[in-house]
Enzyme design. Structure first.
Site, PDB file in Angstrom:
ATOM      1  N   GLU A 117       0.862  -1.189   0.000  1.00  0.00           N
ATOM      2  CA  GLU A 117       0.000   0.000   0.000  1.00  0.00           C
ATOM      3  C   GLU A 117       0.896   1.236   0.000  1.00  0.00           C
ATOM      4  OE1 GLU A 117      -3.384  -0.235   2.518  1.00  0.00           O
ATOM      5  OE2 GLU A 117      -3.810   1.911   2.388  1.00  0.00           O
ATOM      6  N   ARG A 118       0.642   2.132  -0.930  1.00  0.00           N
ATOM      7  CA  ARG A 118       1.481   3.334  -1.101  1.00  0.00           C
ATOM      8  C   ARG A 118       2.942   2.957  -1.359  1.00  0.00           C
ATOM      9  NH1 ARG A 118      -2.979   5.636  -2.332  1.00  0.00           N
ATOM     10  NH2 ARG A 118      -4.460   5.741  -0.644  1.00  0.00           N
ATOM     11  N   ASN A 160      -3.258  -1.669   7.695  1.00  0.00           N
ATOM     12  CA  ASN A 160      -4.557  -2.166   7.232  1.00  0.00           C
ATOM     13  C   ASN A 160      -4.398  -3.677   7.076  1.00  0.00           C
ATOM     14  OD1 ASN A 160      -5.841   0.354   7.032  1.00  0.00           O
ATOM     15  ND2 ASN A 160      -4.982   0.694   4.987  1.00  0.00           N
ATOM     16  N   GLU A 243     -10.424   4.882   9.264  1.00  0.00           N
ATOM     17  CA  GLU A 243     -10.648   4.499   7.865  1.00  0.00           C
ATOM     18  C   GLU A 243     -11.233   3.082   7.757  1.00  0.00           C
ATOM     19  OE1 GLU A 243      -6.834   5.381   5.976  1.00  0.00           O
ATOM     20  OE2 GLU A 243      -7.505   7.450   5.691  1.00  0.00           O
ATOM     21  N   ARG A 276      -2.052   3.912  16.852  1.00  0.00           N
ATOM     22  CA  ARG A 276      -2.028   5.055  15.923  1.00  0.00           C
ATOM     23  C   ARG A 276      -3.195   6.019  16.194  1.00  0.00           C
ATOM     24  NH1 ARG A 276      -2.304   4.095  10.420  1.00  0.00           N
ATOM     25  NH2 ARG A 276      -0.635   5.461   9.775  1.00  0.00           N
ATOM     26  N   LYS A 317       0.986  10.997  13.394  1.00  0.00           N
ATOM     27  CA  LYS A 317       1.574  11.489  12.145  1.00  0.00           C
ATOM     28  C   LYS A 317       2.105  12.904  12.345  1.00  0.00           C
ATOM     29  CE  LYS A 317      -1.122   8.749   8.895  1.00  0.00           C
ATOM     30  NZ  LYS A 317      -1.753   8.651   7.581  1.00  0.00           N
ATOM     31  N   ASP A 322      -2.628  14.573   6.778  1.00  0.00           N
ATOM     32  CA  ASP A 322      -2.170  13.261   6.314  1.00  0.00           C
ATOM     33  C   ASP A 322      -0.973  13.395   5.378  1.00  0.00           C
ATOM     34  OD1 ASP A 322      -1.880  10.654   5.700  1.00  0.00           O
ATOM     35  OD2 ASP A 322      -3.728  10.433   4.560  1.00  0.00           O
ATOM     36  N   GLU A 350       3.924   9.214  -0.842  1.00  0.00           N
ATOM     37  CA  GLU A 350       2.517   9.119  -1.237  1.00  0.00           C
ATOM     38  C   GLU A 350       1.996  10.422  -1.847  1.00  0.00           C
ATOM     39  OE1 GLU A 350      -0.127   7.968   1.922  1.00  0.00           O
ATOM     40  OE2 GLU A 350      -1.908   8.234   0.673  1.00  0.00           O
TER      41      GLU A 350
HETATM   42  C1  GCV Z   1      -2.362   2.522   5.443  1.00  0.00           C
HETATM   43  C2  GCV Z   1      -3.661   7.474   4.256  1.00  0.00           C
HETATM   44  C3  GCV Z   1      -3.254   6.553   3.154  1.00  0.00           C
HETATM   45  C4  GCV Z   1      -3.670   5.117   3.437  1.00  0.00           C
HETATM   46  C5  GCV Z   1      -3.069   4.705   4.788  1.00  0.00           C
HETATM   47  C6  GCV Z   1      -3.576   5.678   5.851  1.00  0.00           C
HETATM   48  C7  GCV Z   1      -2.974   5.387   7.211  1.00  0.00           C
HETATM   49  O1  GCV Z   1      -5.043   7.630   4.288  1.00  0.00           O
HETATM   50  O2  GCV Z   1      -3.783   6.990   1.940  1.00  0.00           O
HETATM   51  O3  GCV Z   1      -3.182   4.302   2.418  1.00  0.00           O
HETATM   52  O4  GCV Z   1      -3.415   3.393   5.125  1.00  0.00           O
HETATM   53  O5  GCV Z   1      -3.198   6.983   5.490  1.00  0.00           O
HETATM   54  O6  GCV Z   1      -2.004   6.056   7.549  1.00  0.00           O
HETATM   55  O7  GCV Z   1      -3.462   4.523   7.906  1.00  0.00           O
END
Ligand code: GCV
Length: 615
Positions: A117-118, A160, A243, A276, A317, A322, A350
């Protein structure tokens, strides 16, 4: 294999490709030292002495050479420090040095089908076809690369958690994970694992409600089993109620309840729970102007200060939105003095060009770290930019970001010029200054063509590469700029959503007033008319136009600077990077034309310098 030409050696050009041999970290340190000295042709005597200083080390002079003295992992770090300094033709001597952050982590967002992912550098280094399936030699080289910049923990799996990844903490996968942990341990690297919060509900306990004793017992049993295989596991990393992921809110419980339950299962083994804080309403109605996404994490967690167990670490973060190109530091990082915190950065590009466009991240990270008090976070983590591409990062020059992250994690500070110079001296000694200059010029170029004055999310939805001014404007994600024919931005001041009130007074007051708000963040905090006059006398809109024209030109200049290096670079490296710059120039032009045309059509105001905007 031609090492330099594939990018596989990364900055470790002072070591052969053959992996080191040994059963312990100290064996590896000695093996690396021997191999490095011989490949550098360095004749002086170098002694390695072990003490009890853990990860710290010092390098002193002896009568006939040098002494590297450090703890178990310290000697390995000392060896890499020594070899790196010799390769850069600098003095290797250093007084005792120890890391700023005790845990310096990489979070991979790898899925078990092998996708990342990313991820912008190929497939996963760890997973294939729903198995832990890796090239052992490559894992040694990966671990050596991370250890050379002192990274000491990795999480191989995505936050995820998609099935069957939930089963990584069961007997189905633990024997394979143990093998991975055994390799990494040689380099002073420990594993961390993500878990699926709701797993007890479908795996024996019938519910995942943290209030239920059966759920506690379920996690205690899981933890016991995991630690039987991997006794030095750092702990678990959890994305909960974020999410669409399940979490304590799913069961009507608080995050302290949910996090403490997991932390207590890990506590007997010295494990930590990384929780997180990326929690916000991802189903917002764009018509709702009351909800302001950057406020969410602080609103959720700040009132809970002091309620988390000692082995819970909130992972935050760097910015409140984001990983955008330009954000203020998250207000949560100034808050919660009685709670352990980890700063989460993103090395994966990203929103910063997908490792197609060059974006050297050390300046962005410096801007974050210099805003924060020194002890704001006790730990540091970053989303990795690695994959199974030969050159690890897709873009050869993106390796500099991984290098810089490691240096920051050790020092607790970012020194972009120093790290760029070090990295370039190691990787491209024949053109070090030119390459460092290219790196250092890259973030300003990207910021100009992609993200005016702190506005984010004008990107293509989902993929997050290339311009789409209204890509997120009418969506559920809470990331709106609300441009109309006269103005743009969200008023996050005390007169608007009140977001500035989440900061300590001195910062809140600064951000609150457009006259004192740092210009680069102006549209993050304020809604302003296009004819708002900026400090240098230009209007806001003219500044946006100028930045986009300039940014695209600066992208061309980066490419031109690279072209100058044709005779100094290995041929394939040169061509590979050139191909990336060609794509970047195309992308930058697209950004320039789409964004400028968008604002021209909204406002009807032309560029004062009469440059081409498409009507
Ligand atoms: C791993 C953003 C990214 C998602 C990521 C999410 C996160 O939304 O687009 O790909 O998911 O951050 O940090 O959990």
């Amino acid at each position: 294999m031609n090492i330099i030409d594939t990018g596989a050696a990364a900055w470790l050009t002072y070591l052969p490709m053959e992996i080191p041999q040994g059963e312990t970290t100290q064996d590896i340190a000695r093996s690396e030292l021997r191999a490095g000295l011989s490949s550098l042709g360095f004749a002086a005597k170098v002694d390695v002495i072990e003490d009890d200083k853990g990860e710290g080390f010092e390098i002193t002079q002896s009568q006939d050479g040098y002494v590297i003295k450090g703890g178990k992992t310290g000697v390995l770090y000392g060896v890499y420090h020594f070899l790196s300094a010799i390769a850069r033709e600098e003095s290797p001597l250093t007084p005792f040095t120890a890391p700023h952050y005790p845990l310096r982590m990489i979070n991979h967002w790898d899925n078990m089908d092998g996708s990342v992912e990313r991820g912008y550098a190929g497939r996963s280094l760890f997973f294939k076809n729903h198995q832990l399936d890796y090239d052992e030699q490559r894992i040694h080289r990966y671990a050596r690369m991370l250890a050379s910049v002192s990274i000491n923990a990795i999480c191989p799996n995505n936050v995820n958690v998609h099935p069957p990844m939930d089963l990584l903490i069961t007997k189905t996968y633990l024997p394979q994970l143990k093998k991975l942990a055994d390799i990494l341990r040689l380099y002073g690297i420990r594993l961390l694992l993500t878990i699926e919060y709701s797993m007890p509900s479908y795996h024996g306990a019938g519910t995942a409600d943290p209030h239920e004793k059966t759920v506690h017992t379920w996690w205690e049993e899981r933890a016991a089993e995991v630690y039987r295989y991997i006794p030095d596991l750092v702990g678990f990393l959890v994305k909960a109620d974020s999410e669409y992921r399940p979490g304590p809110f799913t069961y009507g419980r608080s995050h302290t309840q949910g996090a403490n339950m997991l932390a207590r299962a890990l506590a007997p083994y010295g494990g930590k729970l990384f929780w997180r804080c990326f929690v916000y309403n991802c189903k917002q109605d764009w018509r709702d102007t009351e909800t302001d996404r950057p406020k969410a994490a602080f609103a959720t967690y700040a009132p809970l200060d002091g309620e988390f167990d000692d082995n819970v670490v909130l992972q935050i973060k760097n910015g409140p939105l984001d990983f955008q190109v330009r954000e203020p530091a998250s207000p949560l990082l100034y808050a919660m003095p009685n709670t352990n915190k980890a700063l989460e950065l993103q090395i994966a590009q990203e929103y910063t060009g997908h490792q197609i466009d060059l974006f050297y991240l050390a300046q962005l990270w410096r801007d974050v770290l210099t805003q924060l008090p020194k002890g704001a976070a006790q730990y540091i983590a970053a989303v990795g930019n690695l994959g199974d591409d030969d050159n690890w990062c897709g873009h050869d020059l993106a390796q500099a970001n991984l290098y810089a992250y490691g240096r920051i994690a050790w020092l607790g500070e970012s020194h972009p010029e120093q790290f760029a110079a070090e990295w370039a001296r190691l990787t491209y000694p024949q053109a070090a200054e030119e390459v460092a200059d290219i790196l250092l010029a890259s973030p300003a170029a990207y910021e100009k063509y992609a993200a005016p004055l702190g506005l984010g999310f004008m990107v293509n939805p989902h993929i997050h590469y290339g311009p789409s001014p209204e890509g997120y404007e009418f969506s559920l994600w809470g990331t709106y700029h609300r441009a109309d024919q006269t103005a743009i931005g969200v008023d996050r001041s005390s007169r608007g959503t009140g977001f500035t009130g989440q900061y300590p007074d001195q910062f809140g007051a600064l951000f609150d007033d457009p006259a004192t708000c740092p210009e680069k963040l102006l549209l993050f905090f304020h809604r302003l008319r296009y004819d708002h006059v900026m400090a240098d006398g230009r209007t806001l809109l003219q500044r946006i136009y100028d930045d986009h024209f300039n940014g695209a030109q600066e992208a061309e200049a980066l490419k031109a600077a690279w072209e100058q290096l044709k005779d100094k670079m290995p041929e394939r490296t040169f061509e590979r990077v050139l191909a990336r710059f060609e794509r970047q120039v195309k992308n930058a032009r697209e950004w320039r034309d789409v964004i400028n045309t968008y604002f021209y059509r909204k406002s009807g105001i032309s560029d004062a310098r009469g440059r081409m905007i498409y009507s």
